[in-house]
Design an enzyme around this catalytic site. Structure first.
Site, PDB file in Angstrom:
ATOM      1  N   ALA A 162      -1.760   1.997  15.267  1.00  0.00           N
ATOM      2  CA  ALA A 162      -1.111   3.111  14.817  1.00  0.00           C
ATOM      3  C   ALA A 162      -0.047   2.771  13.734  1.00  0.00           C
ATOM      4  O   ALA A 162       0.630   3.445  13.132  1.00  0.00           O
ATOM      5  CB  ALA A 162      -0.488   4.353  15.529  1.00  0.00           C
ATOM      6  N   ASP A 212     -10.385   1.938   2.183  1.00  0.00           N
ATOM      7  CA  ASP A 212     -10.711   0.977   3.589  1.00  0.00           C
ATOM      8  C   ASP A 212     -11.182   2.108   4.623  1.00  0.00           C
ATOM      9  O   ASP A 212     -12.115   1.432   5.360  1.00  0.00           O
ATOM     10  CB  ASP A 212      -9.140   1.070   3.954  1.00  0.00           C
ATOM     11  CG  ASP A 212      -7.777  -0.190   3.248  1.00  0.00           C
ATOM     12  OD1 ASP A 212      -9.165  -0.959   2.375  1.00  0.00           O
ATOM     13  OD2 ASP A 212      -7.338  -0.183   3.156  1.00  0.00           O
ATOM     14  N   ALA A 243      -3.044   0.050   9.231  1.00  0.00           N
ATOM     15  CA  ALA A 243      -4.746   0.521   8.613  1.00  0.00           C
ATOM     16  C   ALA A 243      -5.416   1.694   9.453  1.00  0.00           C
ATOM     17  O   ALA A 243      -6.104   2.280   9.321  1.00  0.00           O
ATOM     18  CB  ALA A 243      -5.230  -0.709   9.095  1.00  0.00           C
ATOM     19  N   LYS A 281       0.475  -1.207   0.183  1.00  0.00           N
ATOM     20  CA  LYS A 281       0.160   0.163   0.045  1.00  0.00           C
ATOM     21  C   LYS A 281       0.769   1.120  -0.134  1.00  0.00           C
ATOM     22  O   LYS A 281       0.381   2.266  -0.870  1.00  0.00           O
ATOM     23  CB  LYS A 281      -0.630   0.197   1.451  1.00  0.00           C
ATOM     24  CG  LYS A 281      -2.023  -1.294   1.283  1.00  0.00           C
ATOM     25  CD  LYS A 281      -2.852  -0.766   2.852  1.00  0.00           C
ATOM     26  CE  LYS A 281      -3.858  -2.040   1.991  1.00  0.00           C
ATOM     27  NZ  LYS A 281      -4.781  -1.965   2.856  1.00  0.00           N
ATOM     28  N   GLY A 335     -14.451  -7.421  10.834  1.00  0.00           N
ATOM     29  CA  GLY A 335     -13.970  -6.679   9.525  1.00  0.00           C
ATOM     30  C   GLY A 335     -14.260  -7.323   8.023  1.00  0.00           C
ATOM     31  O   GLY A 335     -13.986  -6.763   7.089  1.00  0.00           O
TER      32      GLY A 335
HETATM   33  P1  NDP Z   1       0.721  -3.145  10.757  1.00  0.00           P
HETATM   34  O1  NDP Z   1       1.872  -3.762  10.422  1.00  0.00           O
HETATM   35  O2  NDP Z   1       1.174  -1.423  10.048  1.00  0.00           O
HETATM   36  O3  NDP Z   1      -0.071  -1.735  12.094  1.00  0.00           O
HETATM   37  C1  NDP Z   1       0.128  -2.996  13.367  1.00  0.00           C
HETATM   38  C2  NDP Z   1      -0.480  -2.258  14.292  1.00  0.00           C
HETATM   39  O4  NDP Z   1      -0.587  -3.118  15.007  1.00  0.00           O
HETATM   40  C3  NDP Z   1       1.119  -1.557  15.052  1.00  0.00           C
HETATM   41  O5  NDP Z   1      -0.215  -0.709  15.588  1.00  0.00           O
HETATM   42  C4  NDP Z   1       1.303  -2.571  16.520  1.00  0.00           C
HETATM   43  O6  NDP Z   1       2.138  -1.888  17.122  1.00  0.00           O
HETATM   44  C5  NDP Z   1      -0.395  -3.286  16.980  1.00  0.00           C
HETATM   45  N1  NDP Z   1      -0.035  -5.116  17.070  1.00  0.00           N
HETATM   46  C6  NDP Z   1       1.089  -5.579  16.837  1.00  0.00           C
HETATM   47  N2  NDP Z   1       0.811  -7.272  17.541  1.00  0.00           N
HETATM   48  C7  NDP Z   1      -0.114  -5.917  18.730  1.00  0.00           C
HETATM   49  C8  NDP Z   1       0.124  -6.482  20.123  1.00  0.00           C
HETATM   50  N3  NDP Z   1       0.396  -8.003  20.399  1.00  0.00           N
HETATM   51  N4  NDP Z   1      -0.464  -6.174  21.192  1.00  0.00           N
HETATM   52  C9  NDP Z   1      -0.695  -4.617  20.686  1.00  0.00           C
HETATM   53  N5  NDP Z   1      -0.798  -4.325  19.019  1.00  0.00           N
HETATM   54  C10 NDP Z   1       0.418  -5.019  18.858  1.00  0.00           C
HETATM   55  O7  NDP Z   1      -1.202  -3.808  10.536  1.00  0.00           O
HETATM   56  P2  NDP Z   1      -1.968  -2.995   9.357  1.00  0.00           P
HETATM   57  O8  NDP Z   1      -2.208  -1.651  10.048  1.00  0.00           O
HETATM   58  O9  NDP Z   1      -1.674  -3.147   8.019  1.00  0.00           O
HETATM   59  O10 NDP Z   1      -3.543  -3.844   9.680  1.00  0.00           O
HETATM   60  C11 NDP Z   1      -3.764  -3.870  11.048  1.00  0.00           C
HETATM   61  C12 NDP Z   1      -5.300  -4.870  11.410  1.00  0.00           C
HETATM   62  O11 NDP Z   1      -6.063  -4.085  10.520  1.00  0.00           O
HETATM   63  C13 NDP Z   1      -4.547  -6.542  10.527  1.00  0.00           C
HETATM   64  O12 NDP Z   1      -5.831  -6.937  11.062  1.00  0.00           O
HETATM   65  C14 NDP Z   1      -4.940  -6.033   9.173  1.00  0.00           C
HETATM   66  O13 NDP Z   1      -5.620  -7.395   8.535  1.00  0.00           O
HETATM   67  C15 NDP Z   1      -6.578  -5.385   9.213  1.00  0.00           C
HETATM   68  N6  NDP Z   1      -6.751  -4.644   8.258  1.00  0.00           N
HETATM   69  C16 NDP Z   1      -8.377  -4.905   8.188  1.00  0.00           C
HETATM   70  C17 NDP Z   1      -8.870  -4.418   6.699  1.00  0.00           C
HETATM   71  C18 NDP Z   1     -10.354  -4.900   6.208  1.00  0.00           C
HETATM   72  O14 NDP Z   1     -10.608  -4.417   4.935  1.00  0.00           O
HETATM   73  N7  NDP Z   1     -11.062  -5.327   6.831  1.00  0.00           N
HETATM   74  C19 NDP Z   1      -7.818  -3.832   5.018  1.00  0.00           C
HETATM   75  C20 NDP Z   1      -7.172  -3.123   6.165  1.00  0.00           C
HETATM   76  C21 NDP Z   1      -6.499  -3.836   7.650  1.00  0.00           C
HETATM   77  P3  NDP Z   1       3.136  -0.868  17.240  1.00  0.00           P
HETATM   78  O15 NDP Z   1       3.299   0.059  16.236  1.00  0.00           O
HETATM   79  O16 NDP Z   1       3.745  -1.508  18.534  1.00  0.00           O
HETATM   80  O17 NDP Z   1       4.242  -2.346  16.970  1.00  0.00           O
END
Ligand code: NDP
Length: 277
Positions: free
Chosen positions: A131, A105, A134, A68, A242
């Site tokens: 953060a 999205d 998504a 993306k 979602g």
């Molecule tokens: P990113 O990898 O960009 O971000 C992941 C985020 O999750 C970060 O903020 C990270 O924190 C946090 N995180 C991961 N594991 C943990 C944990 N165990 N405890 C607390 N925080 C955690 O992922 P995306 O933003 O791309 O995706 C996020 C979600 O959104 C996914 O599940 C994805 O499938 C879903 N999604 C769904 C869509 C839909 O159409 N339904 C569309 C787009 C996304 P830190 O910054 O501290 O690492």
């Protein structure tokens, strides 16, 4: 290539993508003559693959993990929401040969909340967990609904602070760590972390839900996600995942490409029923 208009989703991994099924369903429903396929494209091959796709007559692309941000860089021009979110999930070839980038999205999430689940965001206190990409994509469209305020909580505080700084010109938004949530309460909690993908949960204190509060996990699965299970245990009025957002963001992309708005509620019901069976 076939005579039909060509569309595709690029990503890695891509095998389990529901997008071909969703777009073929929309095409049939709206009697649009098009083909849509899923293509495995690793980040290092992205630019070449997109150039090749459009050179061979392709009309539009969806881009998913991990592409993306690269699609954002690739697009010749971008919608305002895509510009702000720094991520593009939809590329559309324009009449002048340029490529427009959009991020559908956030619109998909807002449509699923409002249209399919009768949830209003206006004047509501909203908590976004996470953060990453998504979260970045949904903040602007949520702000367009004029919530009372948005709080972004993230494990890595700096990322939440940066997001709040980038979006605060559009409406009230603050950032914090999970430990700062103790004593706060919200009308809507949106899980935009990827924790559910490993059946995990951010460290959430009890008492975060106001009366009639609802919860939404951007992740979806065949079984209730860890966050959906948490929301139910906390007594949320609605605990959603979602799947509806996935279909609605596709509907927005389809509309951008074809100028025809497909009906999405029936497909969401169908996909939801399939996973329950
Ligand atoms: P990113 O990898 O960009 O971000 C992941 C985020 O999750 C970060 O903020 C990270 O924190 C946090 N995180 C991961 N594991 C943990 C944990 N165990 N405890 C607390 N925080 C955690 O992922 P995306 O933003 O791309 O995706 C996020 C979600 O959104 C996914 O599940 C994805 O499938 C879903 N999604 C769904 C869509 C839909 O159409 N339904 C569309 C787009 C996304 P830190 O910054 O501290 O690492």
């Amino acid at each position: 290539m076939s005579h039909k208009d060509q569309y595709a989703v690029f990503g890695s991994p891509i095998k389990h993508s529901k997008s071909p099924r969703i777009h073929q369903f929309f095409a049939q429903q709206t009697q649009q003559d098009l083909e849509y396929r899923a293509v495995l494209v690793p980040a290092e091959q992205f630019e070449l693959a997109v150039n090749d796709f459009f050179a061979k007559g392709g009309r539009g692309l969806n881009c998913t993990v991990p592409l993306k941000e690269l699609a954002w860089v690739y697009a010749d021009k971008k919608t305002e929401r895509a510009e702000l979110s720094k991520a593009v999930n939809t590329l559309a070839l324009q009449k002048d040969g340029s490529v427009l980038g959009d991020n559908t999205d956030g619109l998909g999430l807002v449509a699923d909340l409002k249209k399919n689940n009768a949830l209003q965001l206006t004047a509501k206190k909203i908590l976004i967990l996470g953060a990453g990409g998504a979260a970045r994509g949904i903040i602007g469209p949520i702000q367009d609904e004029l919530p009372e305020a948005i709080t972004i909580a993230n494990r890595t505080l700096d990322k939440a602070l940066n997001l709040a700084t980038e979006f605060v010109h559009k409406g009230p938004v603050v950032a914090c760590g999970y430990e700062d949530l103790i004593g706060l309460s919200f009308d809507l909690i949106i899980n935009a972390t990827s924790a559910s993908l490993s059946d995990d949960l951010p460290p959430l204190p009890a008492g975060l839900l106001r009366d009639n509060a609802c919860c939404y996990d951007l992740a979806y699965a065949n079984k209730p996600t860890a966050f959906v299970r948490w929301a139910r245990a906390q007594g949320a009025l609605k605990s959603l995942d979602g799947l509806g957002m996935l279909v609605e963001q596709a509907a927005e992309a389809f509309y951008l490409w074809r100028g025809v708005r497909p009906e999405s509620a029936g497909l969401i019901r169908l996909l939801d029923a399939e996973r329950a069976s």
